[in-house]
Design a protein around this motif. Sequence first.
Motif, PDB file in Angstrom:
ATOM      1  N   MET A  74     -42.884 -71.226 -47.869  1.00  0.00           N
ATOM      2  CA  MET A  74     -42.370 -69.945 -47.381  1.00  0.00           C
ATOM      3  C   MET A  74     -43.315 -69.320 -46.360  1.00  0.00           C
ATOM      4  N   ASN A  75     -44.594 -69.678 -46.405  1.00  0.00           N
ATOM      5  CA  ASN A  75     -45.560 -69.123 -45.452  1.00  0.00           C
ATOM      6  C   ASN A  75     -45.235 -69.505 -44.020  1.00  0.00           C
ATOM      7  N   ALA A  76     -44.532 -70.601 -43.824  1.00  0.00           N
ATOM      8  CA  ALA A  76     -44.196 -71.049 -42.475  1.00  0.00           C
ATOM      9  C   ALA A  76     -42.956 -70.345 -41.915  1.00  0.00           C
ATOM     10  N   VAL A  77     -42.195 -69.707 -42.770  1.00  0.00           N
ATOM     11  CA  VAL A  77     -40.961 -69.057 -42.323  1.00  0.00           C
ATOM     12  C   VAL A  77     -41.298 -67.771 -41.573  1.00  0.00           C
ATOM     13  N   ALA A  78     -40.900 -67.715 -40.312  1.00  0.00           N
ATOM     14  CA  ALA A  78     -41.106 -66.547 -39.454  1.00  0.00           C
ATOM     15  C   ALA A  78     -42.568 -66.102 -39.422  1.00  0.00           C
ATOM     16  N   ASN A  79     -43.474 -67.042 -39.452  1.00  0.00           N
ATOM     17  CA  ASN A  79     -44.902 -66.737 -39.421  1.00  0.00           C
ATOM     18  C   ASN A  79     -45.268 -66.139 -38.063  1.00  0.00           C
ATOM     19  N   PRO A  80     -45.794 -64.907 -38.035  1.00  0.00           N
ATOM     20  CA  PRO A  80     -46.110 -64.278 -36.751  1.00  0.00           C
ATOM     21  C   PRO A  80     -47.202 -65.021 -35.979  1.00  0.00           C
ATOM     22  N   ASP A  81     -48.025 -65.787 -36.664  1.00  0.00           N
ATOM     23  CA  ASP A  81     -49.079 -66.537 -35.983  1.00  0.00           C
ATOM     24  C   ASP A  81     -48.523 -67.717 -35.187  1.00  0.00           C
ATOM     25  N   THR A  82     -47.346 -68.184 -35.531  1.00  0.00           N
ATOM     26  CA  THR A  82     -46.746 -69.305 -34.807  1.00  0.00           C
ATOM     27  C   THR A  82     -45.589 -68.850 -33.911  1.00  0.00           C
ATOM     28  N   ASP A  83     -45.402 -67.560 -33.776  1.00  0.00           N
ATOM     29  CA  ASP A  83     -44.330 -66.991 -32.949  1.00  0.00           C
ATOM     30  C   ASP A  83     -44.834 -66.823 -31.520  1.00  0.00           C
ATOM     31  N   GLU A  84     -44.814 -67.903 -30.761  1.00  0.00           N
ATOM     32  CA  GLU A  84     -45.341 -67.880 -29.401  1.00  0.00           C
ATOM     33  C   GLU A  84     -44.578 -66.906 -28.510  1.00  0.00           C
ATOM     34  N   HIS A  85     -43.257 -66.878 -28.625  1.00  0.00           N
ATOM     35  CA  HIS A  85     -42.450 -65.964 -27.810  1.00  0.00           C
ATOM     36  C   HIS A  85     -42.814 -64.504 -28.108  1.00  0.00           C
ATOM     37  N   GLY A  86     -42.936 -64.175 -29.379  1.00  0.00           N
ATOM     38  CA  GLY A  86     -43.313 -62.811 -29.762  1.00  0.00           C
ATOM     39  C   GLY A  86     -44.695 -62.438 -29.263  1.00  0.00           C
ATOM     40  N   ARG A  87     -45.611 -63.379 -29.292  1.00  0.00           N
ATOM     41  CA  ARG A  87     -46.969 -63.116 -28.815  1.00  0.00           C
ATOM     42  C   ARG A  87     -46.983 -62.855 -27.308  1.00  0.00           C
ATOM     43  N   ILE A  88     -46.162 -63.587 -26.561  1.00  0.00           N
ATOM     44  CA  ILE A  88     -46.074 -63.378 -25.121  1.00  0.00           C
ATOM     45  C   ILE A  88     -45.510 -61.996 -24.828  1.00  0.00           C
ATOM     46  N   LEU A  89     -44.453 -61.615 -25.541  1.00  0.00           N
ATOM     47  CA  LEU A  89     -43.864 -60.290 -25.344  1.00  0.00           C
ATOM     48  C   LEU A  89     -44.863 -59.191 -25.675  1.00  0.00           C
ATOM     49  N   GLU A  90     -45.595 -59.361 -26.760  1.00  0.00           N
ATOM     50  CA  GLU A  90     -46.597 -58.372 -27.153  1.00  0.00           C
ATOM     51  C   GLU A  90     -47.687 -58.254 -26.094  1.00  0.00           C
ATOM     52  N   ALA A  91     -48.149 -59.358 -25.577  1.00  0.00           N
ATOM     53  CA  ALA A  91     -49.193 -59.347 -24.559  1.00  0.00           C
ATOM     54  C   ALA A  91     -48.712 -58.672 -23.280  1.00  0.00           C
ATOM     55  N   ALA A  92     -47.443 -58.848 -22.945  1.00  0.00           N
ATOM     56  CA  ALA A  92     -46.889 -58.237 -21.738  1.00  0.00           C
ATOM     57  C   ALA A  92     -46.828 -56.712 -21.853  1.00  0.00           C
ATOM     58  N   ARG A  93     -46.749 -56.188 -23.050  1.00  0.00           N
ATOM     59  CA  ARG A  93     -46.671 -54.734 -23.255  1.00  0.00           C
ATOM     60  C   ARG A  93     -48.040 -54.070 -23.331  1.00  0.00           C
ATOM     61  N   ARG A  94     -49.091 -54.858 -23.444  1.00  0.00           N
ATOM     62  CA  ARG A  94     -50.429 -54.268 -23.540  1.00  0.00           C
ATOM     63  C   ARG A  94     -50.815 -53.623 -22.219  1.00  0.00           C
ATOM     64  N   PRO A  95     -51.520 -52.498 -22.288  1.00  0.00           N
ATOM     65  CA  PRO A  95     -51.972 -51.875 -21.040  1.00  0.00           C
ATOM     66  C   PRO A  95     -53.013 -52.765 -20.358  1.00  0.00           C
ATOM     67  N   THR A  96     -53.020 -52.686 -19.031  1.00  0.00           N
ATOM     68  CA  THR A  96     -53.984 -53.505 -18.296  1.00  0.00           C
ATOM     69  C   THR A  96     -55.367 -52.874 -18.316  1.00  0.00           C
TER      70      THR A  96
END
Length: 108
Positions: A74-96
């Motif tokens: 169950m740890n692998a299901v929707a694991n935020p550490d392996t959510d590459e798309h979500g990480r990219i979106l989050e990084a794009a929202r960070r202030p420069t």
Amino acid sequence: MPTATLPFEVRQAALKLGESLRTARTRRQMSQDELATAAQISRKTLYALEKGAPGVTIGTLVSVLWALGLIDTMNAVANPDTDEHGRILEAARRPTRVHSPGGTNNDF
């Protein structure tokens, strides 16, 4: 929920999950009755889960995984550490630039 209203990919994933659970059960040489008893569910519910029925609850799924000794999967299901798309979106929202919370004080 009627199966026809689900997206094709969702139906396929549910079927594959059901098949995987059935394979895990048979590899352990457990009958449906034995696994259902261990998971504290009815055999009919286990049958539905193994057939990929969309109405089976997540609690039932987790109970079956637990009874099979696969709860850690169950740890692998929707694991935020392996959510590459979500990480990219989050990084794009960070202030420069990082600003201090109180503003800039230029008094020297």
